[in-house]
Design a protein around this motif. Sequence first.
Motif, PDB file in Angstrom:
ATOM      1  N   TYR A  91     -29.323  10.858  -9.075  1.00  0.00           N
ATOM      2  CA  TYR A  91     -29.551  10.835 -10.517  1.00  0.00           C
ATOM      3  C   TYR A  91     -30.014   9.445 -10.934  1.00  0.00           C
ATOM      4  O   TYR A  91     -29.669   8.445 -10.310  1.00  0.00           O
ATOM      5  CB  TYR A  91     -28.259  11.168 -11.272  1.00  0.00           C
ATOM      6  CG  TYR A  91     -27.715  12.545 -11.016  1.00  0.00           C
ATOM      7  CD1 TYR A  91     -27.972  13.598 -11.888  1.00  0.00           C
ATOM      8  CD2 TYR A  91     -26.920  12.802  -9.891  1.00  0.00           C
ATOM      9  CE1 TYR A  91     -27.464  14.865 -11.649  1.00  0.00           C
ATOM     10  CE2 TYR A  91     -26.413  14.064  -9.643  1.00  0.00           C
ATOM     11  CZ  TYR A  91     -26.692  15.090 -10.532  1.00  0.00           C
ATOM     12  OH  TYR A  91     -26.187  16.349 -10.298  1.00  0.00           O
ATOM     13  N   ILE A  92     -30.797   9.394 -12.013  1.00  0.00           N
ATOM     14  CA  ILE A  92     -31.166   8.129 -12.656  1.00  0.00           C
ATOM     15  C   ILE A  92     -30.240   7.928 -13.833  1.00  0.00           C
ATOM     16  O   ILE A  92     -30.006   8.848 -14.624  1.00  0.00           O
ATOM     17  CB  ILE A  92     -32.620   8.164 -13.158  1.00  0.00           C
ATOM     18  CG1 ILE A  92     -33.576   8.555 -12.041  1.00  0.00           C
ATOM     19  CG2 ILE A  92     -33.012   6.798 -13.731  1.00  0.00           C
ATOM     20  CD1 ILE A  92     -34.951   8.907 -12.551  1.00  0.00           C
ATOM     21  N   GLU A  93     -29.707   6.711 -13.972  1.00  0.00           N
ATOM     22  CA  GLU A  93     -28.843   6.392 -15.110  1.00  0.00           C
ATOM     23  C   GLU A  93     -29.594   5.497 -16.079  1.00  0.00           C
ATOM     24  O   GLU A  93     -30.156   4.465 -15.705  1.00  0.00           O
ATOM     25  CB  GLU A  93     -27.579   5.686 -14.626  1.00  0.00           C
ATOM     26  CG  GLU A  93     -26.553   5.442 -15.739  1.00  0.00           C
ATOM     27  CD  GLU A  93     -26.756   4.107 -16.437  1.00  0.00           C
ATOM     28  OE1 GLU A  93     -26.439   4.010 -17.642  1.00  0.00           O
ATOM     29  OE2 GLU A  93     -27.236   3.164 -15.782  1.00  0.00           O
ATOM     30  N   ARG A  94     -29.610   5.917 -17.345  1.00  0.00           N
ATOM     31  CA  ARG A  94     -30.239   5.136 -18.400  1.00  0.00           C
ATOM     32  C   ARG A  94     -29.388   5.235 -19.656  1.00  0.00           C
ATOM     33  O   ARG A  94     -29.153   6.337 -20.160  1.00  0.00           O
ATOM     34  CB  ARG A  94     -31.645   5.637 -18.717  1.00  0.00           C
ATOM     35  CG  ARG A  94     -32.704   5.238 -17.722  1.00  0.00           C
ATOM     36  CD  ARG A  94     -34.083   5.615 -18.227  1.00  0.00           C
ATOM     37  NE  ARG A  94     -35.115   5.228 -17.292  1.00  0.00           N
ATOM     38  CZ  ARG A  94     -35.613   4.003 -17.209  1.00  0.00           C
ATOM     39  NH1 ARG A  94     -35.145   3.049 -17.988  1.00  0.00           N
ATOM     40  NH2 ARG A  94     -36.567   3.724 -16.348  1.00  0.00           N
ATOM     41  N   ALA A  95     -28.933   4.097 -20.136  1.00  0.00           N
ATOM     42  CA  ALA A  95     -28.174   4.030 -21.390  1.00  0.00           C
ATOM     43  C   ALA A  95     -27.031   5.038 -21.409  1.00  0.00           C
ATOM     44  O   ALA A  95     -26.811   5.736 -22.396  1.00  0.00           O
ATOM     45  CB  ALA A  95     -29.104   4.253 -22.577  1.00  0.00           C
ATOM     46  N   ALA A 124     -30.441   2.118 -12.311  1.00  0.00           N
ATOM     47  CA  ALA A 124     -29.325   2.451 -11.425  1.00  0.00           C
ATOM     48  C   ALA A 124     -29.490   3.885 -10.935  1.00  0.00           C
ATOM     49  O   ALA A 124     -29.888   4.775 -11.691  1.00  0.00           O
ATOM     50  CB  ALA A 124     -27.991   2.289 -12.144  1.00  0.00           C
ATOM     51  N   LEU A 125     -29.185   4.095  -9.667  1.00  0.00           N
ATOM     52  CA  LEU A 125     -29.228   5.421  -9.059  1.00  0.00           C
ATOM     53  C   LEU A 125     -27.808   5.846  -8.700  1.00  0.00           C
ATOM     54  O   LEU A 125     -27.020   5.038  -8.202  1.00  0.00           O
ATOM     55  CB  LEU A 125     -30.089   5.405  -7.790  1.00  0.00           C
ATOM     56  CG  LEU A 125     -31.565   5.041  -7.957  1.00  0.00           C
ATOM     57  CD1 LEU A 125     -32.213   4.856  -6.597  1.00  0.00           C
ATOM     58  CD2 LEU A 125     -32.297   6.112  -8.751  1.00  0.00           C
ATOM     59  N   TYR A 126     -27.481   7.105  -8.970  1.00  0.00           N
ATOM     60  CA  TYR A 126     -26.186   7.664  -8.591  1.00  0.00           C
ATOM     61  C   TYR A 126     -26.403   8.732  -7.528  1.00  0.00           C
ATOM     62  O   TYR A 126     -27.212   9.637  -7.713  1.00  0.00           O
ATOM     63  CB  TYR A 126     -25.480   8.283  -9.793  1.00  0.00           C
ATOM     64  CG  TYR A 126     -25.003   7.270 -10.795  1.00  0.00           C
ATOM     65  CD1 TYR A 126     -23.773   6.633 -10.647  1.00  0.00           C
ATOM     66  CD2 TYR A 126     -25.796   6.936 -11.879  1.00  0.00           C
ATOM     67  CE1 TYR A 126     -23.350   5.695 -11.568  1.00  0.00           C
ATOM     68  CE2 TYR A 126     -25.381   5.993 -12.798  1.00  0.00           C
ATOM     69  CZ  TYR A 126     -24.153   5.377 -12.641  1.00  0.00           C
ATOM     70  OH  TYR A 126     -23.744   4.438 -13.548  1.00  0.00           O
TER      71      TYR A 126
END
Length: 288
Positions: A91-95, A124-126
Amino acid sequence: MLPNVIATLLILLLHLRPCAADLCNWSGSGLAAGVDPRTVLQVRLRCTEGSVRWVYPGQALRVVLEPYLSYAQSTTACIKPSRSFRGASVYIERAGELRLLVAGGGGRPEEVFCFRADGPQRPALYLQASPRSDTNRRTVGFRYEVVRNRTAAAPTGHNMQTSCRPCNDTELLMAVCNSDFVVRGFIKNVSHNLQQQTSVVAVELKRLYWQRGGVFQRRGSESGLAWHGRIRTLLQCGVKAGEGEFLITGSEHFGEAWLGCAPRYKHFLSVFQAARAAHQNSCDFPLD
């Protein structure tokens, strides 16, 4: 299903645990999370390219990409899953929000996933491990790149993409100044891969102006040593072999050349000379 996963990951963020990494690469085990099932391993990588390898994936891994780049400019991050990528979703994390990038089953072996990475927060990548019992047989790995969007061949969206339309004069003048490679030569062959939805252009060079990596190699031919290379583009662009001499620019991603601007050399000469006469060139370029 996805909202439940996102909620779980947000809860896990409260239990971040940093783990060792060098500046470019990380290799570790999901077993390092210990007995607390809520623990998230956290990795910070400071290079523009490198790799991540997660064996025995368990719970979650957070990878922050923070290379020494100016994020004032438009930036793109790309990851290329390994052939054995199984056992986790990315997943991509944004805000504080998460968006699915790579599903748990992985992608096609040659598929590249890209996303915009510019902004005040580092991307950030999860990696969320899949809840399966065959953990000991799984390894999750990928290579990554963070690049400035400099040319028409800059990747956008989820997958590696190039613009199929011809470059206009302004884009062409910028491409010869900022591309990862600039070459001049002839198209020898064009092959198509329906499974990967890409075309590969085989070229023989009359002149290599520059290249960032080593995608073009010198080898023997009937006339002696000459530079050769293979340049990728999307199948939907409908690239065909053409007669004559071309000036070819593009970008390099994961050791491969991707097509940017490719005008006939005579057209490039007329555009560049007109811009130079009007003092509108962004850089000097060797004409011969």
